[in-house]
Motif scaffolding. Structure first.
Motif, PDB file in Angstrom:
ATOM      1  N   GLN A 203     -16.435 -44.330 -17.940  1.00 57.62           N
ATOM      2  CA  GLN A 203     -17.223 -45.350 -17.269  1.00 57.62           C
ATOM      3  C   GLN A 203     -18.093 -44.698 -16.204  1.00 57.62           C
ATOM      4  O   GLN A 203     -17.721 -43.699 -15.603  1.00 57.62           O
ATOM      5  N   VAL A 233     -15.773 -44.249 -24.701  1.00 55.67           N
ATOM      6  CA  VAL A 233     -14.854 -45.370 -24.825  1.00 55.67           C
ATOM      7  C   VAL A 233     -13.861 -45.128 -25.956  1.00 55.67           C
ATOM      8  O   VAL A 233     -12.652 -45.329 -25.817  1.00 55.67           O
ATOM      9  N   ASN A 553     -20.261 -52.637 -25.770  1.00 55.26           N
ATOM     10  CA  ASN A 553     -20.354 -51.196 -25.577  1.00 55.26           C
ATOM     11  C   ASN A 553     -20.179 -50.464 -26.898  1.00 55.26           C
ATOM     12  O   ASN A 553     -19.398 -50.875 -27.756  1.00 55.26           O
ATOM     13  N   GLN A 558     -20.221 -45.052 -22.857  1.00 51.32           N
ATOM     14  CA  GLN A 558     -19.427 -45.278 -21.649  1.00 51.32           C
ATOM     15  C   GLN A 558     -19.656 -46.707 -21.161  1.00 51.32           C
ATOM     16  O   GLN A 558     -20.656 -47.334 -21.486  1.00 51.32           O
ATOM     17  N   THR A 559     -18.710 -47.193 -20.351  1.00 51.98           N
ATOM     18  CA  THR A 559     -18.860 -48.516 -19.762  1.00 51.98           C
ATOM     19  C   THR A 559     -19.489 -48.391 -18.383  1.00 51.98           C
ATOM     20  O   THR A 559     -19.617 -47.301 -17.831  1.00 51.98           O
ATOM     21  N   VAL A 575     -16.467 -54.303 -26.962  1.00 43.20           N
ATOM     22  CA  VAL A 575     -16.645 -52.995 -27.588  1.00 43.20           C
ATOM     23  C   VAL A 575     -16.820 -53.185 -29.083  1.00 43.20           C
ATOM     24  O   VAL A 575     -16.223 -54.081 -29.686  1.00 43.20           O
ATOM     25  N   LEU A 620      -9.386 -47.438 -19.115  1.00 42.54           N
ATOM     26  CA  LEU A 620     -10.704 -46.947 -18.707  1.00 42.54           C
ATOM     27  C   LEU A 620     -10.731 -46.605 -17.224  1.00 42.54           C
ATOM     28  O   LEU A 620     -11.540 -45.789 -16.786  1.00 42.54           O
TER      29      LEU A 620
END
Length: 698
Positions: A203, A233, A553, A558-559, A575, A620
């Motif tokens: 993230q 992720v 995502n 990445q978040t 996701v 995460l």
């Protein structure tokens, strides 16, 4: 004489204020360093927070007893809650902090005061209200209590963590904090770091970090933690059980969403948010180009065809093509008379099919591509054959006609003018014979002249011609008009004068506008902008446009930073999961739009677009230990998600703890700080980074 080393020769203590569920404390406690033969670690003394549920989490997850403590001064309590404190309430004191730390002095104090008042999720007008000003003031009150509690033997490091926007919205409060730290003997500076890169997370989490170093106790450089590449992720979620598997706790439940929400998520492109739905064609409230059909039980495999290497389903009593997948893609060659070999031609080096009683070309592959030259007499030999110019013709017989043999020739000589009407000769070629009728319509009596055609004064080739800015103009004649020749120029200089230059020009969003004058309207200059946020999509809700609502995502991306209220409809908290979905088969009918359920819709990209589970959000954030169930206080997903979003990522806290620990061990051992390749922390402000006197570096 030998000396027996204890497991950790150097232990340094940390204390956590507004500690939440203990993620920051757990991260720092994982820090490990070695200086010479000595090994060091950070031990958690305790933590304080106003939320009893957070303290229960802190105690269980760190193994250290936390303390419930309200850190508001009385006036800020009233401003925030809008009422007087309840009976028995009192302000926190320095003695409360000392008691919460077990009456031991910390080397590191980590303050993570609430950040809602400075968050971008809050409007400017709301952030300026007394309620949220009081919330922002908590950080200043926490520092006051720390200095009062351990003023005679202050901590070596004080660390503030908060949202980046606090440096703007909390400017006056930060200035007071910096002044108080300076009076207390600390060198300090404000920095911004991506906690995702500090901890190697999946993230992007930019955060504000204010680092204060006690000048008397730590007269050495403090370097920044090394930056690590961001993970993805998919790499973080892959080791976890499939969503819905509760072996690691209730947090892995897939949220039950309304059916219409599942449909929206399925049509959002991976890596984008709800705005990608604007590209779908909707007519009368229905998708024009797509339909959604249930997979089971009806129409399950109807007219289905199995691959030749696949296994088929159960054979039923009514195993017909229209009742299921009871067909096969057979790669075998069909050779029967009912097959597809009608008028088939076998290759010369291949094999034929079975010879049947009625072996004719129209009944199958009963013809052959014969590569041999046919010699001997044949009734149709060389019929209409054309002999090349360099070949010898066959014997001239009595019936010398084209249909009688190879009695035609491919003559390369130029054919007469009657076959070259309107012919155009190439500049580098030759003409045919010039006859008395040398007109374009009589033969190839035209030429493709490559020379410039502006030799004639009466030519019109330059009418309306525009000359390049770096070219020369033609001769200026008395008929100086646009239509008279190349009398225009492609001027690259932008005209910005008030006299009309730049009328109705549109400035790019990332460009600079011209000077704003009294007549600043679109008709007077470049006073329009290419706004990437159209009003029809914004709907008057700016944050809804840019906040990534219903965002999905990518699996290998990445978040954003995980907030306290991470739900599928308030940000990019879903996701595109490429793994095969586990769980019950879909129903045989489509649900009502408002039915709440857990379902799988295979999205356009072939993946399952689904919300993150609470366990995945914790992973995460680096809060999940491999193979161990994850559990927080209570059974509410919303409460767990709030605690996760408020947490400091554990790997980031570990990275910060490592640089603190190494420097503390060096100071205790009387050694000098070695040069490192990472930047000196608090780089923007020299006093927070440098020694009071130039150091000796090894």
């Amino acid at each position: 004489m030998s000396m027996l080393l204890t497991p950790y020769d150097d232990e340094f203590f940390s204390f956590h204020i507004a500690c939440g569920s203990g993620a920051g404390a757990r991260g720092m406690a994982k820090a490990r360093q070695r200086v010479g033969l000595a090994r060091g670690r950070i031990v958690t003394l305790g933590g304080v927070d106003v939320d009893p549920a957070c303290i229960r989490d802190f105690t269980r997850r760190t193994g250290v007893q936390g303390t419930v403590l309200d850190l508001f001064p009385r006036e800020d309590y009233i401003a925030f809650h809008g009422r007087l404190p309840p009976p028995g309430w009192r302000e926190a004191t320095a003695e409360d902090l000392r008691r919460a730390a077990g009456y031991r002095r910390p080397h590191i104090v980590f303050i993570t005061a609430p950040c809602k008042g400075a968050s971008g999720l809050l409007s400017e007008s709301k952030a300026a209200t007394p309620k949220y000003k009081a919330l922002n003031n908590l950080a200043e009150n926490c520092l006051r209590l720390v200095i009062e509690a351990w003023g005679d033997d202050p901590p070596e490091f004080i660390l503030f963590e908060n949202v980046v926007r606090i440096s703007v919205r909390g400017r006056s409060m930060l200035d007071r904090i910096m002044a108080r730290l300076d009076q207390g003997g600390y060198a300090s500076a404000e920095t911004k770091h991506c906690c995702g890169r500090l901890g190697g997370l999946a993230q992007r989490r930019p955060r504000f970090l204010l680092v204060a170093r006690n000048r008397a106790k730590v007269p050495a450089f403090l370097y920044e933690p090394p930056m690590r590449p961001l993970s993805t992720v998919g790499k973080v979620l892959e080791p976890l059980p499939p969503p819905g598997d509760l072996s690691m706790g209730l947090g892995h439940r897939v949220p039950a969403l309304q059916w219409i929400t599942w449909v929206r998520l399925a049509f959002v492109e991976a890596g984008k948010d709800w705005r990608s739905l604007n590209r779908l064609a909707v007519e009368d409230g229905m998708l024009r180009d797509f339909r959604i059909m249930p997979e089971r039980p009806w129409r399950d495999g109807t007219l289905g065809v199995h691959g030749v290497n696949d296994s088929c389903g159960t054979i039923t009593g009514s195993a017909g093509p229209c009742t299921g997948a009871f067909n096969v893609a057979d790669p075998h060659v069909i050779t029967s008379r009912e097959g597809t070999g009608f008028l088939g031609v076998n290759p010369w080096d291949g094999q034929s099919g079975t010879i049947s009683g009625d072996a004719r070309p129209s009944k199958g592959a009963y013809a052959v591509a014969d590569i041999r030259t046919r010699d001997g007499k044949a009734p149709f030999k060389n019929v209409y054959r054309v002999v090349e110019a360099g070949e010898a013709s066959p014997t001239i017989g009595a019936g010398a006609r084209p249909s009688g043999g190879g009695l035609c020739v491919a003559d390369p000589h130029f054919q007469g003018k009657e076959y070259q009407q309107y012919g155009v000769r190439r500049w580098d070629g030759q003409t045919g014979t010039v006859s008395g009728q040398s007109l374009p319509g009589q033969g190839a009596h035209s030429v493709a002249d490559p020379r410039c055609a502006n030799w004639s004064p009466s030519a019109h080739v330059n009418k309306y011609k525009v000359v390049d800015a770096d070219d020369s103009a033609p001769t200026v004649s008395c008929a100086v008009q646009v239509a008279s020749g190349g009398l225009c120029v492609a001027d690259p200089k932008a005209c910005t004068s008030h006299g009309g230059g730049g009328k109705y020009a549109v400035v790019a969003l990332d460009g600079a506008a011209g000077t704003v004058i009294g007549a600043s309207t679109t008709g007077h200059g470049a006073y329009a902008v290419a706004d990437v946020m159209p009003e029809f999509a914004r709907g008057g809700r700016q944050h809804y446009t840019t906040g990534g609502h219903y965002g999905v995502n990518e699996w290998n991306g990445q978040t954003r930073a995980i907030p306290a209220y991470a739900k599928n409809n308030n940000g990019a908290w879903s996701v595109a999961d490429p793994r095969d979905a586990q769980g019950e088969a879909p129903a045989g009918r489509l649900p009502d739009p408002k039915d709440r359920l857990v379902c799988v819709i295979r999205a356009m990209d072939g993946t399952w677009h689904r919300p993150f589970t609470t366990l995945e959000l914790a992973a995460l954030q680096g809060m999940v230990d491999p193979g161990e169930p994850f559990e927080l206080d209570g059974a509410s997903d919303s409460r767990w998600r709030e605690a996760i979003g408020n947490a400091v990522p554990e790997p980031a806290a570990e990275a910060i703890g490592n640089v603190f620990l190494q420097l503390l061990m060096l100071v205790r051992a009387g050694k000098q700080q070695p040069i490192r390749h990472t930047p000196i922390w608090v780089r923007p402000v020299a006093i927070g980074a440098a020694l009071d006197v130039p150091p000796l570096l090894i």
